[in-house]
Design a protein around this motif. Sequence first.
Motif, PDB file in Angstrom:
ATOM      1  N   GLN A 133      13.700 -29.255  50.587  1.00 32.57           N
ATOM      2  CA  GLN A 133      13.118 -28.072  51.230  1.00 32.57           C
ATOM      3  C   GLN A 133      11.623 -28.285  51.460  1.00 32.57           C
ATOM      4  OE1 GLN A 133      13.793 -24.635  48.824  1.00 32.57           O
ATOM      5  NE2 GLN A 133      16.008 -24.701  49.158  1.00 32.57           N
ATOM      6  N   GLU A 134      11.140 -27.712  52.537  1.00 32.69           N
ATOM      7  CA  GLU A 134       9.715 -27.802  52.840  1.00 32.69           C
ATOM      8  C   GLU A 134       8.875 -27.193  51.720  1.00 32.69           C
ATOM      9  OE1 GLU A 134       7.292 -28.882  55.270  1.00 32.69           O
ATOM     10  OE2 GLU A 134       8.978 -30.276  55.322  1.00 32.69           O
ATOM     11  N   ASP A 135       9.344 -26.000  51.260  1.00 32.56           N
ATOM     12  CA  ASP A 135       8.523 -25.242  50.319  1.00 32.56           C
ATOM     13  C   ASP A 135       8.988 -25.419  48.876  1.00 32.56           C
ATOM     14  OD1 ASP A 135      10.908 -24.048  50.724  1.00 32.56           O
ATOM     15  OD2 ASP A 135      10.150 -21.983  50.745  1.00 32.56           O
ATOM     16  N   VAL A 553       6.806 -20.110  43.576  1.00 36.73           N
ATOM     17  CA  VAL A 553       6.176 -21.284  44.161  1.00 36.73           C
ATOM     18  C   VAL A 553       4.672 -21.136  44.004  1.00 36.73           C
ATOM     19  CG1 VAL A 553       5.798 -22.555  46.283  1.00 36.73           C
ATOM     20  CG2 VAL A 553       8.049 -21.617  45.770  1.00 36.73           C
ATOM     21  N   LYS A 556      -0.067 -23.519  47.640  1.00 33.18           N
ATOM     22  CA  LYS A 556      -0.482 -24.900  47.901  1.00 33.18           C
ATOM     23  C   LYS A 556      -1.947 -24.992  48.327  1.00 33.18           C
ATOM     24  CE  LYS A 556       3.677 -27.434  48.510  1.00 33.18           C
ATOM     25  NZ  LYS A 556       4.887 -27.275  49.246  1.00 33.18           N
TER      26      LYS A 556
END
Lengths: 596, 650
Positions: A133-135, A553, A556
Amino acid sequence: MSRLTKKGASVCTDSPLSTSEVCRKMTVMRQILTSCFGPNGRLKQIHNNVGGHVLTTSTSTPLLQAVSSSEPLLKLITASILNHLSRFSDCGLYTGILCFSLVDHVQKSGLRPSVAIKINKQLLEVCTGFLNQEDCGCKVNVDFNSCQSLVTLARSVISSKPACVLTEGEQQHISTLAVHAFLLTVPCGDTPGSPDRVRLGRTVTVTSEGQFVLDSAVFPGLLVNVPDMQLHPTDSERIRRGPGPYRLALFTVSLSGDLSEFGEGSLEVHCGAPDPEDLILDQLLKLGEQAVTDQVEVFVCQRVIHPVLQHYLRSHGVVVIERLGIALIEPIVQMTGAQAVALYQTPIPQEAYGQVKGCCVRTVGSRKMLHLLPPREPAPAVCTMVLCHRNDTMLSELKAACQRAEHVLRLTLRDPVALLGGGCTETHMAAYVSNKGTTEAAETALSLGVSQSQYLLGLNGFCSSLETVALALEHDGGTSLIDLTYAHHWSVPQGEAIHSGTVLQGEGLQRGDGGEVPATCGCGLVERSARPGLELEWTPLNTRSNLRPAPLVVGKDTTPQLRVLDSFTAKLNALQVAVEMANLVLDVRYVIEDVN
Amino acid sequence: MSILQASQKMGSTIISQRLHVGLQQLTALAAVTHSLLGPNKKHKFIQDESTGESSLVCTCFRVFEHLDLTCSVGQLANETIQAHQKVFHSGAGCLLFMAGVWSRAALECLHRGISIPHIVSAMSEGLDICWEVCRSNSVSIEDIRPVASVSGTSVLQGSPHTVFQNPVTGMNSSHGALNNKKQSRIKLTHSRHFCANDKADETTTPGLFSHAVTCKGVDIPHLAEAVSHGCVDAMSLVVEVSKMQSKNNGSGDSCRTFDVNKLVTCTLPGLSEDHSCVLPGCVILLSAEQASLVHHMKEQKWQVVLINGDLSEKYRHLGFNNKNDISKVTDKLDLKGLSKEDDWEDNVLTTLLKNNVNLVLVNGEASERLTQHCMRHRILVVERVKPDILKDFAETTGAVPVTYATQLSKHCVGTGVEISIWRDCSGNRRRASMAVNIVADRTALVTVVLTTSVHSKLQTLEDCFWGCAYRLHHTLKDRKLLPGAGKTELLCVHHLQKHIEDNGEQTRGKDGASAPQAKQGKAGNPHRADVFQLMADGWMDYISTLMLNSGTCSKVDAWTTINQQLKDLNGGLSLDAIFSRLLLRDDTEDGMMSPDMKHSAGKVYDNMTVKLEAWRKALDLVFLVLQTDTEIITGIDPKQVEGQSNVMAL
């Protein structure tokens, strides 16, 4: 007199995993791998029973190569780990620990192998899907604009092997060198002829025992051994002369002037006819003459060069390198563009010549080495890494670690991402899989054709196995915790959490004041002193609670100091190999052995 | 540590838990070195029960060379020691001693329940602290001035044969009966992995530090005295070497330079020890016949050629695969009866004569017949010349070394070599009995001739000499020295104890008020103080063993003295003051210290890099063993180990 013995019948073992002998051996192997894992892992001394060389290591490759078992199932697992290592170099112990743990959990849960295999396969897909997954919360991008994450990656590899015995400064130095060497092997610009393909250079490692670690260095180009006696005074003089490039000739055929290439059989020489040795020498000297007229300045041979030819070449100012060894042929071809000549009876073709910019003498420990400089700057770059350490055991472990680091760094070129280290990826992923699996249990169980309770049992085993890997990092009686917000891994040294008792055992959830928990989690991403009002809560890793908060998450945009990073590509493959191997081992019904 | 065995064939692995055997083994091995510490080295006899051969050793690395090390820890220790010896040529004893005491410290830590990562981090921190202490307390070599001695001259400034009794040589009479003719190395069992250094490695030095160390403003004889460590005779020879090299270097009579790479030793048994001396160039033993040639050609400049390899018709260079089945077919009888060898000999002789060669130095062996032929033509052929000597001749005479004599041409010939007869060594039934001295013009090469009437002492003397040479070499290279005779170790103990106290205060502060944990940094290790104390005890052990071996006091007295000194250090007294007080006290007591040791105890120094590296390597060794939990033995038949409780099969 020959004697015939009647062939014995093959031995067949029914469901090998249920025999105690096999289980015991698998436990031993699992203990060996688990105890080696991580920066605090224990070393193994391996030697044979007649007093051979003692190998001290905690690295999977030499360990698994040296230790072999008679048990076919163990052989199977060992071989597949070694195969994984040959492709990715990293995560060998990880694969083994996860694989054994999966098998163990399935056995304990009492699930039928066929059911467990189905569930494991599905959960593996969840994992790979999550990691891709990207995230994905345990993935960070490798930023090629700064060296920081590359150095962290390299340092994680190097510091995970205690037998390297490095101080912190030395670790930093070696990690920087590994990144430096890696960057030197990445060519600038396109490869001529094929614009969309990049050809990486290579790093040759030279080791020097008994020297200071901080004397380790990286040089562009190649360092080759030249015996002291052969380092003629005239060599060093010409070496300093003017800018190159110089012409180089490379031979793989032996130029020793013997008759060995004629093979077996006797030779009859007529009296009065010239001696065959002299004839060959004449031929060699003709070759030398051509080299001199073609203005060859460096004459290299993989094997021995006849002293008379050497003498002739040297007296004409040619630098002569003999006994290069096969390992350096490929790098030298890559660096100089020369073609290796395997024949001395015909003249050297013009296109076989390569180029070097120059050469100079370098002292590495007690050795004098000739440094061949690459012909031009945007090279198909070849570089040499000189590694020094205080003794041979630590040096060989360090060499293996550096080569692993180089491989790991190369893998980032294909996938410029890295995974959080220090066990955080495993705990985080386990939390994700557990959470997703529990919420979607009903429909997944239906589609797999298993009951929901079977599915939950399998899910529990899978997640526990992932957490077992994080637990394996602890060897000294410390406690491994997981925080309930981000599901990262926290390790509390022995004797600190026990008496303060801030982590509650009761429901598994307790608000801790953080007095005993370290300042950051295993990978360094999450800090203990979070924002006010958002205090973290911890629970011991091995106590599983059904209700699990979805891991958040981490933003970033903030770039916290990551302490440990693991290779994404290697770990992803390791995960797949481990699950597939576990499934294969679970699937084995009979072992049939030929005892003859 | 547990033992685990894996066999390739049968597949067996066996495990069991034992209390850290490895550390115990290391401690036991290190005990060998206890009596080898300090200036009063006690020789050791190593005897092979099966062959009856024995050898005399007095250095740590030689002891290990002769031991049959079956345990894996022993092999690891041996590997470390040989690596250290190869690079530094001194300090191996210190290394093993510290490895022993620190492995005992680590064992004690384990007993107290301290975890391995804590031990490792605290011990490396302790060593880092002491590295810093050593660096800041090192003495620049310019600052080392001679201490006025009773006679007014320094011990080493006089002739090489000093009047002082050497503690090493002083005890030879008791071992006089030892007659070990061949100087054979005793190996109880053979293991290809104990690659003991060849003798050549010991006598010729590797090209590690390729340049002569020239020092302005330092007095090499005084420095040499400071690092002589009781080997007064050997160090006098080293100083002589330095004098000779300085002279060759154009520095005149001053003693300013020392190049350990331009130094070879030549051992001559049969002469008494005071015949040891230093000569320019090299010394080679010749038969009386060959030596007569030297008589004939006295005071002439000789022309020289150098041969790498053997001087014989059969010889082929390395890597040449000889084909044996070549047969010669002929259709007529060879009436001249000339063999291939005759042809070759004629050829070589003609070449040599054509180029006016008088001297042939051969690295390997020379054909006897050719040697005889050459002698008739007044050409001296010398075989088995060390590669280092050949190299020096190549550099100084302009000769180009060749592999085959037939290769020789005019530009391969070197010039300017003088040969003189140095001494007649006949009478002891040796074939080669005349020692000749070969010197090339402008050579920096110096030969030290070591002599002794006790054959078995040759190796010891040689080791002692090289130890001295390298101590001086490292002194000049580091340009710094550490205070010796245990002073540095005392400082380390002192600083560690200071850290322990500071640590205690910090912890108390944390309990009382709120000292933030982050501020503590590495001090977060709760067992730091315990580990530091155990480490410091290791150094205390070192100092006390040193004092015991020097004959100053018993071990108990030594500990009392050291503790008193530590108190004085805490009281702010300087190190020198404390040591001078110690010496004064010894004067009043009836100590066993010899007068010259008393005199010199204040000015003993140690090499900094060597000592620090030895400590680091000792700790490496302890860490490697400490962190090992399993020993895996491969290739074992499971039937052999059945019933052994401490092993498990795989």
